[in-house]
Design a protein around this motif. Sequence first.
Motif, PDB file in Angstrom:
ATOM      1  N   TYR A   1      -3.267 -25.615  18.586  1.00 43.41           N
ATOM      2  CA  TYR A   1      -1.935 -25.362  18.046  1.00 43.41           C
ATOM      3  C   TYR A   1      -0.944 -25.137  19.197  1.00 43.41           C
ATOM      4  O   TYR A   1      -1.289 -24.547  20.224  1.00 43.41           O
ATOM      5  CB  TYR A   1      -1.940 -24.112  17.176  1.00 43.41           C
ATOM      6  N   LYS A   2       0.270 -25.586  19.003  1.00 42.95           N
ATOM      7  CA  LYS A   2       1.341 -25.294  19.957  1.00 42.95           C
ATOM      8  C   LYS A   2       1.530 -23.783  20.029  1.00 42.95           C
ATOM      9  O   LYS A   2       1.642 -23.113  19.004  1.00 42.95           O
ATOM     10  CB  LYS A   2       2.628 -25.975  19.522  1.00 42.95           C
ATOM     11  N   MET A   3       1.560 -23.259  21.233  1.00 50.01           N
ATOM     12  CA  MET A   3       1.725 -21.821  21.415  1.00 50.01           C
ATOM     13  C   MET A   3       2.525 -21.582  22.700  1.00 50.01           C
ATOM     14  O   MET A   3       2.033 -21.036  23.686  1.00 50.01           O
ATOM     15  CB  MET A   3       0.363 -21.137  21.478  1.00 50.01           C
ATOM     16  N   THR A   4       3.779 -22.036  22.677  1.00 45.44           N
ATOM     17  CA  THR A   4       4.616 -21.948  23.871  1.00 45.44           C
ATOM     18  C   THR A   4       5.925 -21.213  23.633  1.00 45.44           C
ATOM     19  O   THR A   4       6.649 -20.931  24.577  1.00 45.44           O
ATOM     20  CB  THR A   4       4.945 -23.359  24.403  1.00 45.44           C
ATOM     21  N   SER A   5       6.269 -20.915  22.388  1.00 44.00           N
ATOM     22  CA  SER A   5       7.552 -20.262  22.116  1.00 44.00           C
ATOM     23  C   SER A   5       7.541 -18.830  22.657  1.00 44.00           C
ATOM     24  O   SER A   5       6.504 -18.190  22.767  1.00 44.00           O
ATOM     25  CB  SER A   5       7.842 -20.255  20.610  1.00 44.00           C
ATOM     26  N   ARG A   6       8.701 -18.341  23.006  1.00 46.02           N
ATOM     27  CA  ARG A   6       8.872 -16.948  23.430  1.00 46.02           C
ATOM     28  C   ARG A   6       9.960 -16.315  22.578  1.00 46.02           C
ATOM     29  O   ARG A   6      11.115 -16.701  22.679  1.00 46.02           O
ATOM     30  CB  ARG A   6       9.244 -16.874  24.920  1.00 46.02           C
ATOM     31  N   PRO A   7       9.639 -15.327  21.749  1.00 44.21           N
ATOM     32  CA  PRO A   7       8.278 -14.835  21.497  1.00 44.21           C
ATOM     33  C   PRO A   7       7.454 -15.838  20.700  1.00 44.21           C
ATOM     34  O   PRO A   7       7.995 -16.768  20.105  1.00 44.21           O
ATOM     35  CB  PRO A   7       8.532 -13.558  20.700  1.00 44.21           C
ATOM     36  N   ARG A   8       6.134 -15.631  20.698  1.00 39.32           N
ATOM     37  CA  ARG A   8       5.245 -16.522  19.946  1.00 39.32           C
ATOM     38  C   ARG A   8       5.541 -16.430  18.447  1.00 39.32           C
ATOM     39  O   ARG A   8       5.390 -17.404  17.721  1.00 39.32           O
ATOM     40  CB  ARG A   8       3.783 -16.137  20.174  1.00 39.32           C
ATOM     41  N   GLY A   9       5.912 -15.227  18.020  1.00 41.76           N
ATOM     42  CA  GLY A   9       6.163 -14.982  16.618  1.00 41.76           C
ATOM     43  C   GLY A   9       6.155 -13.491  16.364  1.00 41.76           C
ATOM     44  O   GLY A   9       6.202 -12.685  17.290  1.00 41.76           O
ATOM     45  N   VAL A  10       6.074 -13.118  15.080  1.00 42.05           N
ATOM     46  CA  VAL A  10       6.047 -11.707  14.694  1.00 42.05           C
ATOM     47  C   VAL A  10       4.608 -11.254  14.518  1.00 42.05           C
ATOM     48  O   VAL A  10       3.787 -11.972  13.945  1.00 42.05           O
ATOM     49  CB  VAL A  10       6.818 -11.491  13.381  1.00 42.05           C
ATOM     50  N   CYS A  11       4.298 -10.060  15.021  1.00 43.15           N
ATOM     51  CA  CYS A  11       3.048  -9.381  14.694  1.00 43.15           C
ATOM     52  C   CYS A  11       3.422  -8.203  13.798  1.00 43.15           C
ATOM     53  O   CYS A  11       3.947  -7.190  14.277  1.00 43.15           O
ATOM     54  CB  CYS A  11       2.317  -8.907  15.950  1.00 43.15           C
ATOM     55  N   LEU A  12       3.184  -8.352  12.514  1.00 44.55           N
ATOM     56  CA  LEU A  12       3.524  -7.338  11.521  1.00 44.55           C
ATOM     57  C   LEU A  12       2.334  -6.391  11.343  1.00 44.55           C
ATOM     58  O   LEU A  12       1.227  -6.833  11.019  1.00 44.55           O
ATOM     59  CB  LEU A  12       3.873  -8.019  10.197  1.00 44.55           C
ATOM     60  N   ILE A  13       2.555  -5.102  11.565  1.00 48.43           N
ATOM     61  CA  ILE A  13       1.494  -4.096  11.434  1.00 48.43           C
ATOM     62  C   ILE A  13       1.841  -3.169  10.273  1.00 48.43           C
ATOM     63  O   ILE A  13       2.877  -2.502  10.290  1.00 48.43           O
ATOM     64  CB  ILE A  13       1.329  -3.275  12.727  1.00 48.43           C
ATOM     65  N   LEU A  14       0.995  -3.150   9.250  1.00 54.04           N
ATOM     66  CA  LEU A  14       1.152  -2.258   8.103  1.00 54.04           C
ATOM     67  C   LEU A  14       0.106  -1.161   8.239  1.00 54.04           C
ATOM     68  O   LEU A  14      -1.084  -1.398   8.018  1.00 54.04           O
ATOM     69  CB  LEU A  14       0.974  -3.038   6.795  1.00 54.04           C
ATOM     70  N   ASN A  15       0.541   0.027   8.628  1.00 55.22           N
ATOM     71  CA  ASN A  15      -0.358   1.104   9.032  1.00 55.22           C
ATOM     72  C   ASN A  15      -0.269   2.274   8.057  1.00 55.22           C
ATOM     73  O   ASN A  15       0.695   3.047   8.083  1.00 55.22           O
ATOM     74  CB  ASN A  15       0.013   1.552  10.452  1.00 55.22           C
ATOM     75  N   ASN A  16      -1.256   2.412   7.192  1.00 52.46           N
ATOM     76  CA  ASN A  16      -1.280   3.496   6.209  1.00 52.46           C
ATOM     77  C   ASN A  16      -2.201   4.618   6.662  1.00 52.46           C
ATOM     78  O   ASN A  16      -3.413   4.422   6.824  1.00 52.46           O
ATOM     79  CB  ASN A  16      -1.723   2.964   4.851  1.00 52.46           C
ATOM     80  N   HIS A  17      -1.629   5.786   6.858  1.00 54.19           N
ATOM     81  CA  HIS A  17      -2.374   6.950   7.341  1.00 54.19           C
ATOM     82  C   HIS A  17      -2.421   8.078   6.314  1.00 54.19           C
ATOM     83  O   HIS A  17      -3.476   8.589   5.979  1.00 54.19           O
ATOM     84  CB  HIS A  17      -1.755   7.461   8.646  1.00 54.19           C
ATOM     85  N   ASN A  18      -1.269   8.461   5.783  1.00 53.07           N
ATOM     86  CA  ASN A  18      -1.162   9.639   4.926  1.00 53.07           C
ATOM     87  C   ASN A  18      -1.252   9.242   3.456  1.00 53.07           C
ATOM     88  O   ASN A  18      -0.335   8.615   2.913  1.00 53.07           O
ATOM     89  CB  ASN A  18       0.171  10.344   5.208  1.00 53.07           C
ATOM     90  N   PHE A  19      -2.333   9.648   2.784  1.00 53.85           N
ATOM     91  CA  PHE A  19      -2.567   9.279   1.392  1.00 53.85           C
ATOM     92  C   PHE A  19      -2.379  10.463   0.439  1.00 53.85           C
ATOM     93  O   PHE A  19      -3.024  10.543  -0.616  1.00 53.85           O
ATOM     94  CB  PHE A  19      -3.959   8.667   1.230  1.00 53.85           C
ATOM     95  N   ALA A  20      -1.484  11.394   0.813  1.00 51.23           N
ATOM     96  CA  ALA A  20      -1.239  12.555  -0.039  1.00 51.23           C
ATOM     97  C   ALA A  20      -0.744  12.131  -1.428  1.00 51.23           C
ATOM     98  O   ALA A  20      -1.131  12.709  -2.446  1.00 51.23           O
ATOM     99  CB  ALA A  20      -0.214  13.476   0.628  1.00 51.23           C
ATOM    100  N   LYS A  21       0.117  11.084  -1.482  1.00 50.18           N
ATOM    101  CA  LYS A  21       0.626  10.611  -2.769  1.00 50.18           C
ATOM    102  C   LYS A  21      -0.507  10.127  -3.658  1.00 50.18           C
ATOM    103  O   LYS A  21      -0.509  10.346  -4.872  1.00 50.18           O
ATOM    104  CB  LYS A  21       1.631   9.476  -2.552  1.00 50.18           C
ATOM    105  N   ALA A  22      -1.478   9.463  -3.047  1.00 46.32           N
ATOM    106  CA  ALA A  22      -2.609   8.956  -3.825  1.00 46.32           C
ATOM    107  C   ALA A  22      -3.460  10.096  -4.352  1.00 46.32           C
ATOM    108  O   ALA A  22      -3.953  10.065  -5.487  1.00 46.32           O
ATOM    109  CB  ALA A  22      -3.450   8.012  -2.961  1.00 46.32           C
ATOM    110  N   ARG A  23      -3.641  11.118  -3.535  1.00 49.74           N
ATOM    111  CA  ARG A  23      -4.464  12.260  -3.962  1.00 49.74           C
ATOM    112  C   ARG A  23      -3.805  13.010  -5.117  1.00 49.74           C
ATOM    113  O   ARG A  23      -4.468  13.556  -5.982  1.00 49.74           O
ATOM    114  CB  ARG A  23      -4.717  13.191  -2.783  1.00 49.74           C
ATOM    115  N   GLU A  24      -2.484  13.024  -5.127  1.00 48.51           N
ATOM    116  CA  GLU A  24      -1.772  13.665  -6.219  1.00 48.51           C
ATOM    117  C   GLU A  24      -1.890  12.860  -7.511  1.00 48.51           C
ATOM    118  O   GLU A  24      -1.971  13.422  -8.601  1.00 48.51           O
ATOM    119  CB  GLU A  24      -0.295  13.820  -5.859  1.00 48.51           C
ATOM    120  N   ALA A  25      -1.901  11.532  -7.354  1.00 47.14           N
ATOM    121  CA  ALA A  25      -1.910  10.657  -8.530  1.00 47.14           C
ATOM    122  C   ALA A  25      -3.311  10.341  -9.029  1.00 47.14           C
ATOM    123  O   ALA A  25      -3.514  10.082 -10.213  1.00 47.14           O
ATOM    124  CB  ALA A  25      -1.174   9.360  -8.214  1.00 47.14           C
TER     125      ALA A  25
END
Length: 483
Positions: A230-254
């Motif tokens: 694959y072509k991989m020469t653009s700057r930036p290459r693209g987006v690295c989307l990070i979905l980081n779930n740590h705190n699950f207090a809402k889930a524990r309540e529900a």
Amino acid sequence: MEFPRQRLLVVSEELDKAELAALKFLSLEHVPLRKLEAIQKAQDFFEALQEKGMIEGGDLSFLKELLYRISRIDLLEAQLGSSREEMERDLQIPGRARVSAYRYLLFQLSEDIAEDEMKSFKFLLGKELPKCRLNPKTTMLDVFIEMEKKGILGEDNLSMLKSLCAEINVSLLKRIEEYELNLFGEEEMVITEEQRGSTGGHEAHARWLVSSVAPDSPGRWNESSRLEAYKMTSRPRGVCLILNNHNFAKAREAVPEPKNMKDRNGTDVDAESLRRVFSKLHFTIAEYRDLTAEEIRKIVNIYRCQDHKDKDCFVCCILSHGKKGIIYGVDGQEVPIQELTTSFTGQNCHSLAGKPKVFFVQACQGDACQKGVTIETDSGEQDYSVETDARFQLDCIPSEADFLLGMATLQDYVSYRSPREGTWYIQALCQHLECSCPRGEDILTILTAVNQEVSRKSCKPNAEKQMPQPSFTLRKKLIFPVN
């Protein structure tokens, strides 16, 4: 001719300057260079093709091939009524391909040459080409054309190009050698003893005697005999989307016990590692923390609607609790992984059509195992039935090409996370990306090494194991250059 002309007008309006230059370059065997150099608009280019009989009587097969070669699959499908799969089948028919293997090789090389590498090419060619032809606006395709004009590059004259690539980027040299190797399977290379003795080898003075197979026949190196990257020469290459779930207090309540979702201590270690590695790989990092299921959908939709036209790739890393085929929002609500991946198909995200879409999911996919003292599982649930009636890969990854889904674990199983050191999978993934990308290794080779490392780990006291699972519909090698 009225219907094709309308379509040609729409296509011409969609092509940018660089894409027009690529189409002109790929057509050099059919339209004289002098005529092409004077063309500045796509409409004029199409007129030149018509004059040469390349678009005749409503036959747009050559234009379809050109759009396929430059990966404008969206235009191929929407305006010319064809598809990637149709083109791949069509170009397997002997004599159907009209872009020569040599010309396509040069185009692919130009796509893979980074900006700093292009500067090196221009510097090393300073004595061979006029300085006025090596100005900052000169593209790599322009450089190749100038080399051809000077007689130092041609279908049977690749020695100088190989020497340059050997000094600048060995992976480019390997591409040329693969091209020659595949030609060798259909043509006979004859080297005289005098030639071999004068060069100390055979590469520089190889002479090809062409057999009955035409040089632009399909079924050759560029269609089935070699694996492209694959072509991989653009700057930036693209987006690295990070979905980081740590705190699950809402889930524990529900969600009452026993479906208790603990906070994912250690996930920030993973997020930091991902930020570090993908920043080095020239991705723009976008991180979001502690999202509900609905917020996950909204964030994904935002990036689905973005214009990725000037980017070469999209990466999404999901760190959360989960079970088979789904991940949890911090509110305990489910989001099917398939819903997230299919948001980025060519139909749903046109600007990523033909480009690799990479998903790494750190989440359990089944029942939690007994935990050790400092090891936790990334399972959100402790008491639900095991499902074994469907293959996970088919459920979660789109059938469309150009997807890679890296799962932390197999279906029905847990994955492990250290509150201090992060998860087994993400830490191994980041370490191997960091070590192997500079060596030019492709992502599937890297993920195989990740599988090996994670599978060797065990969770005491019961020695539970974890086995990651990559699934993919990639058509080419996926390599993340560091330069």
